[in-house]
Design a protein around this motif. Structure first.
Motif, PDB file in Angstrom:
ATOM      1  N   ALA A   1       0.834  -1.195   0.000  1.00 38.92           N
ATOM      2  CA  ALA A   1       0.000   0.000   0.000  1.00 38.92           C
ATOM      3  C   ALA A   1       0.872   1.250   0.000  1.00 38.92           C
ATOM      4  N   GLY A   2       0.260   2.370  -0.391  1.00 39.99           N
ATOM      5  CA  GLY A   2       1.011   3.626  -0.434  1.00 39.99           C
ATOM      6  C   GLY A   2       1.563   4.018   0.927  1.00 39.99           C
ATOM      7  N   THR A   3       0.777   3.789   1.980  1.00 39.20           N
ATOM      8  CA  THR A   3       1.228   4.051   3.344  1.00 39.20           C
ATOM      9  C   THR A   3       1.570   2.726   3.999  1.00 39.20           C
ATOM     10  N   LEU A   4       2.801   2.553   4.386  1.00 40.17           N
ATOM     11  CA  LEU A   4       3.214   1.273   4.944  1.00 40.17           C
ATOM     12  C   LEU A   4       2.711   1.103   6.372  1.00 40.17           C
ATOM     13  N   ALA A   5       2.944   2.105   7.219  1.00 40.06           N
ATOM     14  CA  ALA A   5       2.498   2.077   8.610  1.00 40.06           C
ATOM     15  C   ALA A   5       2.640   3.486   9.179  1.00 40.06           C
ATOM     16  N   ASP A   6       1.862   3.783  10.216  1.00 42.25           N
ATOM     17  CA  ASP A   6       1.880   5.107  10.839  1.00 42.25           C
ATOM     18  C   ASP A   6       2.225   4.999  12.324  1.00 42.25           C
ATOM     19  N   TRP A   7       2.883   6.019  12.814  1.00 40.89           N
ATOM     20  CA  TRP A   7       3.040   6.157  14.261  1.00 40.89           C
ATOM     21  C   TRP A   7       1.782   6.817  14.796  1.00 40.89           C
ATOM     22  N   VAL A   8       1.208   6.254  15.850  1.00 42.38           N
ATOM     23  CA  VAL A   8      -0.051   6.786  16.377  1.00 42.38           C
ATOM     24  C   VAL A   8       0.053   7.006  17.882  1.00 42.38           C
TER      25      VAL A   8
END
Length: 268
Positions: free
Chosen positions: A13-20
């Motif tokens: 996907a375009g975004t692999l992972a996010d810091w939340v």
């Protein structure tokens, strides 16, 4: 089973992972899948031993068994060649080999030069190709495949210790030289007469270059529908015995980043 091996290749996907933060919702981001078909192809040959030859050769052993063993060697050479330079564009009855499969992804091609005549191999170019292969951080999963000339071109760049002492054992019990922990496998299926246009290998004969393939064995495999089979044929003529030898299989590249090629290595 079926008419081929169907591999589900994933595109991230375009975004692999996010810091939340603790209270943030997690954003869904799923990769996409495309099915890559690798259709089975049949390699076959037929052998024949005449009755007279068998009668005259009885004192030297079973000539029919000897011919089968010889045919198995012929079969193996044809199969090895197809695994490297097979092309459905050249022969619709053949599967695509590693050069064709690798060059289908432009980013996996490293060239020694943009001149059609090719140029000498350098370790920088080989390292560049190795770095392009997914999973190259684990060199024990990789293989470098080249011709005898390709191997000698690499050997000439290495230190004497690497040339003669730096060896490893791969599956099948073969002891081969290695480069940075990657086994170097010599294949008679890799030509030294590849035609190179300055960007890709365009033909498997008529030129004066060779290539090195770097493959990750976790992503390259042979799918087999019918293993190598020897089938004696019904006797239709008292003058000879015949047998067929065949298999149904295909070379698969599970991940388009699972192999890379160094093209344009001069053999002139």
């Amino acid at each position: 089973s079926g008419n081929g091996a169907y591999i589900n290749r994933r595109t991230a996907a375009g975004t692999l992972a996010d810091w939340v933060a603790d209270t943030d919702s997690i954003t869904e981001s799923t990769g996409t899948y495309a099915q890559a078909p690798f259709l089975y192809r049949t390699l076959a040959t037929r052998g024949r031993v005449t009755r007279g030859l068998q009668a005259r050769g009885k004192s030297y052993g079973d000539l029919l068994a000897g011919e089968m063993a010889g045919k198995a060697g012929d079969f193996g050479e044809s199969y090895e060649s197809a695994c490297v330079i097979g092309s459905t564009a050249a022969d619709a009855n053949q599967f695509n080999g590693l050069i064709t499969l690798t060059q289908a992804t432009a980013g996996q091609i490293v060239i020694c030069t943009n001149a059609a005549a090719g140029d000498a191999l350098t370790l920088d170019k080989l390292d560049e190709a190795i770095d392009k292969v997914k999973g190259s951080g684990n060199p024990s999963d990789l293989l470098i495949i080249g011709s005898f000339k390709g191997r000698r071109a690499l050997n000439s760049l290495l230190q004497a210790q690497q040339q003669f002492n730096d060896v490893t054992e791969i599956q099948g019990g073969f002891r081969v030289r290695q480069y940075n922990g990657i086994p170097l496998v010599t294949s008679t299926g890799m030509p030294d007469v590849l035609t190179f246009d300055g960007a890709t290998v365009t033909a498997f004969s008529g030129g004066a270059t060779t290539a090195l393939l770097i493959v990750n064995t976790r992503f390259v495999q042979i799918e087999e529908l019918t293993p190598l089979t020897v089938a004696p044929l019904a006797k239709t003529d008292s003058q000879f015995d015949e047998f067929d030898m065949y298999s149904d299989s295909v070379v698969c590249l599970d991940n388009t980043l699972g192999a890379a090629i160094v093209a344009g290595i001069t053999t002139a």
